[in-house]
Design a protein around this motif. Sequence first.
Motif, PDB file in Angstrom:
ATOM      1  N   PRO A   1      35.608  48.284  40.094  1.00  0.00           N
ATOM      2  CA  PRO A   1      36.366  47.374  40.955  1.00  0.00           C
ATOM      3  C   PRO A   1      35.914  45.915  40.781  1.00  0.00           C
ATOM      4  CG  PRO A   1      35.604  49.281  42.203  1.00  0.00           C
ATOM      5  CD  PRO A   1      34.941  49.344  40.860  1.00  0.00           C
ATOM      6  N   ASP A   2      36.869  45.017  40.903  1.00  0.00           N
ATOM      7  CA  ASP A   2      36.611  43.566  40.894  1.00  0.00           C
ATOM      8  C   ASP A   2      35.880  43.091  39.637  1.00  0.00           C
ATOM      9  OD1 ASP A   2      37.776  43.295  43.486  1.00  0.00           O
ATOM     10  OD2 ASP A   2      35.907  44.042  44.345  1.00  0.00           O
ATOM     11  N   THR A   3      36.339  43.545  38.472  1.00  0.00           N
ATOM     12  CA  THR A   3      35.690  43.139  37.221  1.00  0.00           C
ATOM     13  C   THR A   3      36.621  42.352  36.304  1.00  0.00           C
ATOM     14  OG1 THR A   3      36.222  45.281  36.244  1.00  0.00           O
ATOM     15  CG2 THR A   3      34.027  45.044  37.226  1.00  0.00           C
ATOM     16  N   LEU A   4      37.705  41.797  36.839  1.00  0.00           N
ATOM     17  CA  LEU A   4      38.654  41.062  36.006  1.00  0.00           C
ATOM     18  C   LEU A   4      37.983  39.904  35.281  1.00  0.00           C
ATOM     19  CD1 LEU A   4      41.485  40.613  34.925  1.00  0.00           C
ATOM     20  CD2 LEU A   4      41.963  39.249  36.980  1.00  0.00           C
ATOM     21  N   GLU A   5      37.142  39.142  35.950  1.00  0.00           N
ATOM     22  CA  GLU A   5      36.489  38.000  35.304  1.00  0.00           C
ATOM     23  C   GLU A   5      35.551  38.471  34.186  1.00  0.00           C
ATOM     24  OE1 GLU A   5      37.394  34.832  35.606  1.00  0.00           O
ATOM     25  OE2 GLU A   5      38.924  35.681  36.947  1.00  0.00           O
TER      26      GLU A   5
ATOM     27  N   ILE B   1      50.445  40.600  35.106  1.00  0.00           N
ATOM     28  CA  ILE B   1      51.283  40.907  36.266  1.00  0.00           C
ATOM     29  C   ILE B   1      51.129  42.385  36.628  1.00  0.00           C
ATOM     30  CG2 ILE B   1      53.668  41.093  37.094  1.00  0.00           C
ATOM     31  CD1 ILE B   1      54.280  38.608  35.381  1.00  0.00           C
ATOM     32  N   ALA B   2      51.195  43.254  35.632  1.00  0.00           N
ATOM     33  CA  ALA B   2      51.107  44.696  35.885  1.00  0.00           C
ATOM     34  C   ALA B   2      49.710  45.098  36.333  1.00  0.00           C
ATOM     35  CB  ALA B   2      51.498  45.465  34.626  1.00  0.00           C
ATOM     36  N   GLY B   3      48.708  44.412  35.815  1.00  0.00           N
ATOM     37  CA  GLY B   3      47.332  44.755  36.134  1.00  0.00           C
ATOM     38  C   GLY B   3      46.780  45.784  35.165  1.00  0.00           C
ATOM     39  N   ILE B   4      45.517  45.647  34.836  1.00  0.00           N
ATOM     40  CA  ILE B   4      44.839  46.544  33.901  1.00  0.00           C
ATOM     41  C   ILE B   4      43.677  47.185  34.646  1.00  0.00           C
ATOM     42  CG2 ILE B   4      43.483  46.655  31.776  1.00  0.00           C
ATOM     43  CD1 ILE B   4      45.004  44.137  30.859  1.00  0.00           C
ATOM     44  N   HIS B   5      43.484  48.487  34.432  1.00  0.00           N
ATOM     45  CA  HIS B   5      42.352  49.160  35.076  1.00  0.00           C
ATOM     46  C   HIS B   5      41.419  49.804  34.054  1.00  0.00           C
ATOM     47  CE1 HIS B   5      43.913  53.338  34.704  1.00  0.00           C
ATOM     48  NE2 HIS B   5      45.076  52.739  34.737  1.00  0.00           N
ATOM     49  N   GLY B   6      41.626  49.526  32.773  1.00  0.00           N
ATOM     50  CA  GLY B   6      40.736  50.074  31.756  1.00  0.00           C
ATOM     51  C   GLY B   6      41.322  49.967  30.370  1.00  0.00           C
TER      52      GLY B   6
END
Length: 72
Positions: free
Chosen positions: A12-16, A54-59
């Motif tokens: 979680p919360d690792t976009l940066e 926009i869609a978001g990436i989770h891995g």
Amino acid sequence: MMHYAFICEDAPDTLEKRKSIRPAHLARLEQLNLENRLLAAGPLMNQDGDNPFIAGIHGSLIIAKFHSLEEA
């Protein structure tokens, strides 16, 4: 060589962090590709769409050839 699949789920919360390591990640994939060892790679999307921001990436998913699990 054997095929290995990596299914990598982001914490979680690792976009940066994802953004900061992306150049090294892509360089490694390019190296595997140049060695004819990369079979497939891409993001794991949160929803359908062409724009990952926009869609978001989770891995990520990577399928590549290695001589052993240790090498992979």
